[in-house]
Design a protein around this motif. Structure first.
Motif: not given
Length: 232
Positions: A177-192
Motif C-alpha cells: 500500500l502507499d503510505p496514506p493507505q498503509a496508515r489508514r489500514l493500520l489505524e483501523l486494525m488497531i481500532e478493531l
C-alpha cells in the motif's frame, strides 16, 4: 491492592533453526486489545517467527506457550495435530501479505468462509462493524479481481477476524500500500483489535509507521548466526 490480569498470550523460550539461521523468542506477553509489531531487517526471520506463533511450524525449543486457558505448549510437545489444527481454525486469524482471497468467491463469500467452515451463524455484529468501518459495504458482491490492492487487504483483514479469534497474526499487511493507505489500514486494525478485545501481532518493515501509530514492538537483534526478538 490490584492484581494484574493474566495475559491472553504467553510464550517463553521459543526457538527454531531455519537452515543455519537460529531464531529465538525469549519472552512474549500479549493482553486483550493489544497489538504488537515484529520488526527487523529483511531475512532476519520475522515471518518464520509468525509461523511459529501461528502453529504452522513446530519449534525445536519451547518453555511455555499459553493462549487463554489453553496449554498449547503441551500439545506441541505431544505433536497433537488434531488439537493444534482446531486451535488454528478457531482461535487464530491470519492476514497474508498477498491477501490470499479466493478468486472464485465474492467479497462477502470470502468474509463468510471462516464462519461457514466452523459452523457459525453467517451474521456477526462484529463482522458487520468491521465491514462498515473499512468501507466495504459497496464491494460485498464484487470479485477480488475487481478490487484495488488496498481493498483486497481490507477484505483479507475482515476475513481474518470474521470468526472472532483470540489472536490475529498479520504478515506485512500494509507492504503493498502507499503510505496514506498503509496508515489508514493500520489505524483501523488497531481500532478493531481493541474493540473486539483480541490480541494481534503484525510483521512490518515500516518502522516509521509502527512508531507513528504508537505500537510497541519485538525487534530482531541479529548476529552472524541468527536473530533474537526482544521488546523495544
Amino acid at each position: 491492592m490490584t492484581t494484574r490480569a493474566a495475559p491472553l498470550l504467553e510464550i517463553r523460550d521459543l526457538a527454531i533453526h531455519r537452515g543455519q539461521w537460529h531464531i529465538q523468542l525469549p519472552e512474549l506477553h500479549l493482553a486483550k486489545g493489544e497489538l504488537k509489531a515484529i520488526t527487523g531487517a529483511s531475512g532476519c526471520g520475522k515471518s518464520t517467527l509468525l509461523e511459529l506463533i501461528g502453529l504452522v511450524l513446530k519449534p525445536e525449543q519451547l518453555g511455555c506457550y499459553r493462549l487463554g486457558q489453553q496449554d498449547i505448549g503441551q500439545w506441541l510437545q505431544a505433536d497433537d495435530q488434531a488439537r493444534l489444527a482446531d486451535t488454528r481454525a478457531q482461535q487464530l486469524g491470519f492476514v497474508l501479505q498477498s491477501g490470499g482471497l479466493l478468486p472464485f468467491l465474492s467479497v462477502q463469500q470470502n468474509i463468510q468462509l471462516p464462519r461457514r467452515m466452523l459452523g457459525l451463524p453467517l451474521h456477526s455484529d462484529a463482522v458487520a462493524q468491521a465491514v462498515d468501518c473499512l468501507g466495504l459495504k459497496p464491494l460485498l458482491h464484487q470479485q477480488p479481481s475487481q478490487l484495488s490492492i488496498g481493498e483486497r487487504q481490507r477484505v483479507a483483514f475482515v476475513r481474518a477476524i470474521a470468526h472472532e479469534p483470540a489472536l490475529l497474526l498479520a504478515d506485512e499487511p500494509t507492504a503493498a500500500l502507499d503510505p496514506p493507505q498503509a496508515r489508514r489500514l493500520l489505524e483501523l486494525m488497531i481500532e478493531l483489535v481493541q474493540g473486539l478485545n483480541m490480541a494481534a501481532l503484525l510483521v512490518s518493515h515500516d518502522w516509521a509507521l509502527v512508531q507513528d501509530c504508537g505500537l510497541s514492538r519485538l525487534a530482531a537483534q541479529t548476529t552472524a548466526g541468527g536473530s533474537c526478538f526482544v521488546p523495544c
